[in-house]
Design an enzyme around this catalytic site. Structure first.
Site, PDB file in Angstrom:
ATOM      1  N   LYS A  98       0.804  -1.226   0.000  1.00 28.02           N
ATOM      2  CA  LYS A  98       0.000   0.000   0.000  1.00 28.02           C
ATOM      3  C   LYS A  98       0.836   1.275   0.000  1.00 28.02           C
ATOM      4  O   LYS A  98       0.420   2.300  -0.517  1.00 28.02           O
ATOM      5  CB  LYS A  98      -0.955  -0.008   1.194  1.00 28.02           C
ATOM      6  CG  LYS A  98      -2.114  -0.980   1.012  1.00 28.02           C
ATOM      7  CD  LYS A  98      -3.221  -0.712   2.001  1.00 28.02           C
ATOM      8  CE  LYS A  98      -4.445  -1.543   1.675  1.00 28.02           C
ATOM      9  NZ  LYS A  98      -4.251  -2.983   2.018  1.00 28.02           N
ATOM     10  N   GLU A 120      -9.970   7.205   3.639  1.00 24.94           N
ATOM     11  CA  GLU A 120     -10.871   6.343   4.392  1.00 24.94           C
ATOM     12  C   GLU A 120     -10.136   5.033   4.607  1.00 24.94           C
ATOM     13  O   GLU A 120      -9.258   4.666   3.833  1.00 24.94           O
ATOM     14  CB  GLU A 120     -12.182   6.122   3.638  1.00 24.94           C
ATOM     15  CG  GLU A 120     -12.209   4.927   2.705  1.00 24.94           C
ATOM     16  CD  GLU A 120     -11.445   5.145   1.410  1.00 24.94           C
ATOM     17  OE1 GLU A 120     -11.184   6.318   1.057  1.00 24.94           O
ATOM     18  OE2 GLU A 120     -11.100   4.146   0.760  1.00 24.94           O
ATOM     19  N   SER A 386       1.746  -9.817  -0.933  1.00 23.98           N
ATOM     20  CA  SER A 386       1.385  -8.400  -0.792  1.00 23.98           C
ATOM     21  C   SER A 386       1.729  -7.799   0.569  1.00 23.98           C
ATOM     22  O   SER A 386       1.949  -6.599   0.678  1.00 23.98           O
ATOM     23  CB  SER A 386      -0.109  -8.219  -1.068  1.00 23.98           C
ATOM     24  OG  SER A 386      -0.892  -9.066  -0.242  1.00 23.98           O
TER      25      SER A 386
END
Ligand SMILES: *Cc1c(COP(=O)(O)O)cnc(C)c1O
Length: 402
Positions: A98, A120, A386
């Site tokens: 991310k 968010e 990930s």
């Protein structure tokens, strides 16, 4: 750096109208138009600027720790009878892919002259990645989070606060991710001039899906170079990634979409089983609809109400999927599989015992489908790992005891 590569004419990337086939677009309220339009007209110009790319590249190298290794997992390879490589996004700063996107978007926000960042978050992973880059750049950070999630994800709330972010509770509806998203959009409407909204996956109105995919495309750019060095060819037989909104998968697939010999494998969360009523396998259960201002596949009732998704992994617990993936599914270019909670837990324990790596539960979904790929010994498979499993230890411990 290839983030501004020209994808015009590709069947699988966004077209000039902001669509992937019949999916995508920007279904926004009138009052958001100026914000989204500013981004749409400027993002490619900014991302094409060599000075921007250098700054992005420098931070990815020195702050995030890229390139992330491409690791030939020997014991896992032996078990599944193929050459299996792990793309180690788990080794990035903050523990997942991310951060690639939030670094890119914070630099873009600076170029647009924004002083205030909103985001968010559901499980808090994107909130932490956003709070991290805001601290890095000294920008104000407001993270919207459902009040139910604030209680469930206390450690990530503490991290965000420690990093200087303000966490605002969304108290309407089911008090989870979609309510936090509504609050963030409301904030953006009220602060159109000085605020940038950092979306955490390849979802939302155009240009977000393409912009986020491009920031994450460093993953496949690196894979090609690393495979070339290790195997003599840039092209694997399979690339495999889990899909929540779809950003790590989009990054893993990005530079392989035009190489039709490379199979793109997307793994969704089946939860307790695709048809159990507790699932997040959107491509299997979804119908076309609008979520987060984008037309895509969406889990919904007959009359269009969003169905609550379920997955053991918070990062895959999303009722939609990015429009790029809806299109990859629709065209058959992507192979869409799904893994249950139980299969994913087993795959996580297996990676621990075979390779000494504790994966994120999300990433374990991708690993869980190796057994279904009909692999040959000569096949080269790249699995995107990930994220790392620290955040999931409680779940792992609870299920070990059973
Ligand atoms: C958030 C998250 C995901 C799911 O998000 P995508 O946008 O689908 O990539 C997957 N893995 C990890 C480790 C995450 O934190």
């Amino acid at each position: 750096m290839n983030i501004a590569v020209n994808t015009k004419g590709s069947k699988y990337h966004v077209n000039e109208k902001g669509y992937y086939g019949k999916f995508g677009g920007a279904y926004i309220p009138e009052m958001l138009y100026p914000n989204v339009e500013e981004l749409r007209t400027k993002y490619m110009e900014i991302m094409s600027d060599p000075a921007f790319q250098k700054e992005f590249e420098d931070l990815l190298r020195d702050y995030v720790g890229r390139p992330s290794p491409l690791y030939l997992a020997k014991r896992l390879s032996e078990k599944y009878g193929a050459q299996i490589y792990l793309k180690r996004e788990d080794l990035n700063h903050t523990g997942a892919h991310k951060i690639n996107n939030t670094i890119g978007q914070i630099l873009l926000a600076q170029r647009l002259g924004k002083k205030r960042i909103i985001a968010e978050t559901g499980a808090g992973q994107h909130g932490v990645a956003t709070a991290t880059v805001c601290a890095l750049m000294g920008l104000e950070c407001i993270v919207y989070m459902g009040s139910v999630d604030i209680q469930r994800q206390a450690p990530n709330v503490a991290r965000m606060k420690m990093l200087g972010a303000t966490v605002v509770a969304a108290t309407s509806g089911s008090q989870t991710l979609k309510d936090a998203t509504n609050e963030a959009i409301r904030d953006w409407i009220n602060n159109p001039v000085d605020t940038h909204y950092i979306i955490g996956s390849v979802v939302g109105p155009h240009p977000y899906p393409d912009m986020v995919a491009r920031f994450q495309s460093v993953i496949s750019e690196e894979i090609r170079a690393q495979l070339k060095e290790k195997t003599g060819s840039e092209l694997p037989d399979y690339v495999v990634a889990c899909v929540g909104g779809g950003s790590n998968a989009a990054g893993t697939f990005f530079h392989f979409t035009e190489d039709e010999g490379v199979k793109l494998v997307a793994v969704e969360a089946a939860g307790q089983g695709v048809h159990s009523g507790y699932s997040a396998a959107t491509s299997q259960l979804g119908k076309i609809g609008v979520i987060h201002a984008s037309k895509t596949l969406l889990m919904q009732t007959e009359d269009g109400q969003i169905v609550e998704p379920h997955s053991i992994s918070a990062g895959l617990d999303y009722p939609g999927v990015g429009p790029m993936h809806a299109h990859l599914y629709d065209t058959g270019r992507g192979l869409f599989l799904n893994a249950t909670d139980e299969e994913s837990l087993q795959a996580a324990y297996e990676l621990c015992s075979l390779e000494g790596i504790i994966p994120a539960l999300e990433s374990a979904h991708a690993l869980a489908k190796l057994k279904e790929l009909d692999l040959k010994p000569t096949d080269v498979v790249v699995v995107c790992l990930s994220g790392r499993g620290d955040k999931d230890l409680e779940t792992y411990i609870k299920n070990l005891k059973k």
